[in-house]
Design a protein around this motif. Structure first.
Motif, PDB file in Angstrom:
ATOM      1  N   LYS A 141       0.811  -1.225   0.000  1.00  0.00           N
ATOM      2  CA  LYS A 141       0.000   0.000   0.000  1.00  0.00           C
ATOM      3  C   LYS A 141       0.840   1.269   0.000  1.00  0.00           C
ATOM      4  N   TYR A 142       2.159   1.123   0.105  1.00  0.00           N
ATOM      5  CA  TYR A 142       3.042   2.285   0.108  1.00  0.00           C
ATOM      6  C   TYR A 142       3.560   2.551  -1.292  1.00  0.00           C
ATOM      7  N   ASP A 143       3.756   3.831  -1.602  1.00  0.00           N
ATOM      8  CA  ASP A 143       4.339   4.171  -2.896  1.00  0.00           C
ATOM      9  C   ASP A 143       5.845   3.883  -2.868  1.00  0.00           C
ATOM     10  N   LEU A 144       6.414   3.733  -4.045  1.00  0.00           N
ATOM     11  CA  LEU A 144       7.823   3.358  -4.147  1.00  0.00           C
ATOM     12  C   LEU A 144       8.759   4.395  -3.542  1.00  0.00           C
ATOM     13  N   ASP A 145       8.410   5.673  -3.632  1.00  0.00           N
ATOM     14  CA  ASP A 145       9.275   6.703  -3.071  1.00  0.00           C
ATOM     15  C   ASP A 145       9.353   6.586  -1.546  1.00  0.00           C
ATOM     16  N   THR A 146       8.226   6.318  -0.903  1.00  0.00           N
ATOM     17  CA  THR A 146       8.215   6.130   0.558  1.00  0.00           C
ATOM     18  C   THR A 146       9.079   4.931   0.934  1.00  0.00           C
ATOM     19  N   LEU A 147       8.918   3.832   0.218  1.00  0.00           N
ATOM     20  CA  LEU A 147       9.708   2.630   0.503  1.00  0.00           C
ATOM     21  C   LEU A 147      11.192   2.869   0.255  1.00  0.00           C
ATOM     22  N   ARG A 148      11.510   3.594  -0.820  1.00  0.00           N
ATOM     23  CA  ARG A 148      12.906   3.905  -1.134  1.00  0.00           C
ATOM     24  C   ARG A 148      13.555   4.720  -0.025  1.00  0.00           C
ATOM     25  N   LYS A 149      12.852   5.744   0.452  1.00  0.00           N
ATOM     26  CA  LYS A 149      13.394   6.588   1.517  1.00  0.00           C
ATOM     27  C   LYS A 149      13.611   5.787   2.803  1.00  0.00           C
ATOM     28  N   ASP A 150      12.645   4.955   3.129  1.00  0.00           N
ATOM     29  CA  ASP A 150      12.747   4.160   4.351  1.00  0.00           C
ATOM     30  C   ASP A 150      13.865   3.119   4.230  1.00  0.00           C
ATOM     31  N   LEU A 151      13.942   2.454   3.085  1.00  0.00           N
ATOM     32  CA  LEU A 151      15.014   1.477   2.870  1.00  0.00           C
ATOM     33  C   LEU A 151      16.374   2.159   2.909  1.00  0.00           C
ATOM     34  N   SER A 152      16.501   3.317   2.275  1.00  0.00           N
ATOM     35  CA  SER A 152      17.779   4.045   2.275  1.00  0.00           C
ATOM     36  C   SER A 152      18.241   4.346   3.695  1.00  0.00           C
ATOM     37  N   ALA A 153      17.323   4.797   4.539  1.00  0.00           N
ATOM     38  CA  ALA A 153      17.678   5.104   5.929  1.00  0.00           C
ATOM     39  C   ALA A 153      18.142   3.846   6.659  1.00  0.00           C
ATOM     40  N   HIS A 154      17.491   2.733   6.404  1.00  0.00           N
ATOM     41  CA  HIS A 154      17.878   1.486   7.069  1.00  0.00           C
ATOM     42  C   HIS A 154      19.201   0.935   6.520  1.00  0.00           C
ATOM     43  N   LEU A 155      19.495   1.194   5.261  1.00  0.00           N
ATOM     44  CA  LEU A 155      20.804   0.806   4.721  1.00  0.00           C
ATOM     45  C   LEU A 155      21.910   1.631   5.373  1.00  0.00           C
ATOM     46  N   VAL A 156      21.638   2.905   5.627  1.00  0.00           N
ATOM     47  CA  VAL A 156      22.595   3.740   6.364  1.00  0.00           C
ATOM     48  C   VAL A 156      22.790   3.174   7.765  1.00  0.00           C
ATOM     49  N   PHE A 157      21.680   2.822   8.434  1.00  0.00           N
ATOM     50  CA  PHE A 157      21.761   2.219   9.771  1.00  0.00           C
ATOM     51  C   PHE A 157      22.636   0.969   9.755  1.00  0.00           C
ATOM     52  N   GLY A 158      22.356   0.059   8.841  1.00  0.00           N
ATOM     53  CA  GLY A 158      23.110  -1.181   8.786  1.00  0.00           C
ATOM     54  C   GLY A 158      24.579  -0.970   8.479  1.00  0.00           C
ATOM     55  N   THR A 159      24.868  -0.103   7.522  1.00  0.00           N
ATOM     56  CA  THR A 159      26.251   0.145   7.123  1.00  0.00           C
ATOM     57  C   THR A 159      27.032   0.824   8.238  1.00  0.00           C
ATOM     58  N   ALA A 160      26.428   1.813   8.880  1.00  0.00           N
ATOM     59  CA  ALA A 160      27.110   2.491   9.988  1.00  0.00           C
ATOM     60  C   ALA A 160      27.316   1.537  11.164  1.00  0.00           C
ATOM     61  N   THR A 161      26.328   0.695  11.445  1.00  0.00           N
ATOM     62  CA  THR A 161      26.464  -0.278  12.528  1.00  0.00           C
ATOM     63  C   THR A 161      27.603  -1.245  12.221  1.00  0.00           C
ATOM     64  N   ALA A 162      27.631  -1.780  11.003  1.00  0.00           N
ATOM     65  CA  ALA A 162      28.676  -2.737  10.624  1.00  0.00           C
ATOM     66  C   ALA A 162      30.063  -2.093  10.633  1.00  0.00           C
ATOM     67  N   THR A 163      30.141  -0.847  10.189  1.00  0.00           N
ATOM     68  CA  THR A 163      31.422  -0.143  10.186  1.00  0.00           C
ATOM     69  C   THR A 163      31.921   0.052  11.611  1.00  0.00           C
ATOM     70  N   ALA A 164      31.043   0.519  12.491  1.00  0.00           N
ATOM     71  CA  ALA A 164      31.435   0.719  13.895  1.00  0.00           C
ATOM     72  C   ALA A 164      31.795  -0.615  14.543  1.00  0.00           C
ATOM     73  N   PHE A 165      31.022  -1.657  14.245  1.00  0.00           N
ATOM     74  CA  PHE A 165      31.313  -2.967  14.839  1.00  0.00           C
ATOM     75  C   PHE A 165      32.675  -3.481  14.370  1.00  0.00           C
ATOM     76  N   SER A 166      32.964  -3.328  13.095  1.00  0.00           N
ATOM     77  CA  SER A 166      34.262  -3.770  12.570  1.00  0.00           C
ATOM     78  C   SER A 166      35.403  -3.036  13.254  1.00  0.00           C
ATOM     79  N   PHE A 167      35.221  -1.753  13.475  1.00  0.00           N
ATOM     80  CA  PHE A 167      36.233  -0.964  14.185  1.00  0.00           C
ATOM     81  C   PHE A 167      36.391  -1.485  15.614  1.00  0.00           C
ATOM     82  N   LEU A 168      35.293  -1.711  16.306  1.00  0.00           N
ATOM     83  CA  LEU A 168      35.359  -2.221  17.681  1.00  0.00           C
ATOM     84  C   LEU A 168      35.968  -3.618  17.728  1.00  0.00           C
TER      85      LEU A 168
END
Length: 181
Positions: A141-168
């Motif tokens: 029921k969501y438009d593609l732009d809404t899903l794209r924005k939400d997915l992009s934010a979660h990809l940032v979350f995952g990438t930043a988490t993995a980067t910080a974890f790798s450093f730790l």
């Protein structure tokens, strides 16, 4: 070092890393908010300043409201919407980081590239669970732009988490990584 201590170390590192990931995701979303004409300063935006009702409350607040009302059998006052939004948002981010830490910490060398699939899994999980709670609509029921924005934010979350974890993980003694299954 025992396997239990190693696992706990990985979980705690995951929580630390996901704090970085959650803040990175929020900074990403804040940038989009400002690009769309929003003018609130980051601290007020980040803490849901002005949130005083359930009608315009974001998903984290609504999830907490539903869970608390289900457990206590009492209505939750709208005065708690802001607090519950922040506690649930950050709590979920840190909790997913604990799981990430446990899984990624079991690898000899956690990789940054683990982040995008992790972020995508968190995003997809939200579109499975939140409709069941009555907080989101089904994903179709969501438009593609809404899903794209939400997915992009979660990809940032995952990438930043993995980067910080790798450093730790590089800061931990190698014996810890070898001993954890």
């Amino acid at each position: 070092m025992s396997k239990l201590v190693s696992a706990l170390d990985s979980i705690l590192s995951g929580v630390e890393a996901s704090a970085v990931g959650t803040l990175a995701m929020d900074a990403w979303l804040y940038r989009a908010y400002r690009d769309d004409g929003g003018d609130a300063a980051f601290p007020g935006w980040e803490s849901s300043e002005g949130l005083v009702s359930w009608e315009n409350a974001p998903a984290p607040a609504l999830v907490a409201k539903r869970l608390l009302e289900g457990v206590t059998g009492n209505d939750v006052s709208p005065r708690y919407a802001r607090l519950l939004s922040n506690a649930t948002h950050w709590g979920f981010g840190l909790a997913t980081g604990a799981g990430y830490g446990l899984l990624a910490g079991s690898r000899r060398k956690p990789k940054v590239w683990f982040g995008p699939p992790f972020g995508a899994a968190v995003w997809a999980g939200g579109y499975v669970v939140l409709p069941q709670l009555g907080v989101y609509e089904p994903i179709w029921k969501y438009d593609l732009d809404t899903l794209r924005k939400d997915l992009s934010a979660h990809l940032v979350f995952g990438t930043a988490t993995a980067t910080a974890f790798s450093f730790l993980a590089r800061r931990r003694p190698s014996k810890t990584r070898k001993e954890f299954p």
